[in-house]
Write a protein that holds these residues in place. Structure first.
Motif, PDB file in Angstrom:
ATOM      1  N   ARG A  12      16.635  11.107   5.490  1.00 12.67           N
ATOM      2  CA  ARG A  12      15.802  10.148   6.223  1.00 12.67           C
ATOM      3  C   ARG A  12      16.467   9.653   7.503  1.00 12.67           C
ATOM      4  O   ARG A  12      15.825   8.994   8.312  1.00 12.67           O
ATOM      5  CB  ARG A  12      15.444   8.965   5.327  1.00 12.67           C
ATOM      6  CG  ARG A  12      14.662   9.352   4.088  1.00 12.67           C
ATOM      7  CD  ARG A  12      13.242   9.774   4.431  1.00 12.67           C
ATOM      8  NE  ARG A  12      12.603  10.525   3.377  1.00 12.67           N
ATOM      9  CZ  ARG A  12      12.035  10.026   2.298  1.00 12.67           C
ATOM     10  NH1 ARG A  12      12.025   8.734   2.100  1.00 12.67           N
ATOM     11  NH2 ARG A  12      11.481  10.822   1.410  1.00 12.67           N
ATOM     12  N   THR A  67       7.478   5.702   9.825  1.00 10.78           N
ATOM     13  CA  THR A  67       6.938   6.163   8.544  1.00 10.78           C
ATOM     14  C   THR A  67       7.930   6.106   7.390  1.00 10.78           C
ATOM     15  O   THR A  67       7.571   6.415   6.259  1.00 10.78           O
ATOM     16  CB  THR A  67       6.419   7.612   8.667  1.00 10.78           C
ATOM     17  OG1 THR A  67       7.515   8.470   9.028  1.00 10.78           O
ATOM     18  CG2 THR A  67       5.318   7.718   9.708  1.00 10.78           C
ATOM     19  N   SER A  68       9.175   5.725   7.678  1.00 15.64           N
ATOM     20  CA  SER A  68      10.200   5.710   6.632  1.00 15.64           C
ATOM     21  C   SER A  68      11.008   4.417   6.691  1.00 15.64           C
ATOM     22  O   SER A  68      11.613   4.105   7.726  1.00 15.64           O
ATOM     23  CB  SER A  68      11.147   6.905   6.804  1.00 15.64           C
ATOM     24  OG  SER A  68      12.307   6.758   5.995  1.00 15.64           O
ATOM     25  N   ALA A  92      14.351  10.951  10.080  1.00 17.09           N
ATOM     26  CA  ALA A  92      12.913  10.726   9.930  1.00 17.09           C
ATOM     27  C   ALA A  92      12.410   9.726  10.966  1.00 17.09           C
ATOM     28  O   ALA A  92      13.190   9.077  11.672  1.00 17.09           O
ATOM     29  CB  ALA A  92      12.614  10.224   8.516  1.00 17.09           C
TER      30      ALA A  92
END
Length: 132
Positions: A21, A28-29, A24
């Motif tokens: 992540r 969205t994370s 990422a």
């Protein structure tokens, strides 16, 4: 023959997801947002989660203690990832300490810590009076 997953497998999988992540989209994370916000954001979350864990333990409600401890561990794994570390590094340190007296281990850390550096110099009374 299939091997049953262990708790260590859970930590390894979680660490792998957290590491992935880093790249990422922060929109969205949650983990990507923590990484994007910088180290202090993660440290602040660890402080918050530690406090919530203490409060849960004081209340003595087992499911809440477990949930808050899971939150604390999660954020600690994010912090480890920020520093290129994994839960395995912590488990290795715990294994190294296994069988040691807690008091002896702590005393050994205090006297031989490479990160401790020299003790800060004490200013004498004349320096304080002269504003130095």
């Amino acid at each position: 023959m299939t091997r049953e997953p262990t708790q260590v497998d859970v930590l390894d999988r979680l660490a792998a997801v957290i590491a992935s992540r880093k790249r990422a989209d922060p929109a969205t994370s949650y983990v990507a947002r923590l990484f994007a916000d910088g180290p202090d954001a993660v440290l602040k979350k660890i402080g918050e989660e530690a406090t919530e864990t203490v409060m849960a333990a004081k209340d003595g409600v087992a499911p809440r203690i477990v949930a808050e401890t899971a939150d604390l561990w999660f954020h600690c794994i994010v912090m480890l990832a920020q520093h290129g570390l994994t839960p395995a590094d912590v488990l290795d340190e715990l294994a190294r300490r296994e069988g040691l007296s807690g008091l002896a281990e702590k005393a050994g850390r205090a006297s031989s810590s490479p990160d401790a550096g020299p003790a800060p110099a004490r200013r004498d009374e004349d320096s304080r009076r002269n504003g130095k």
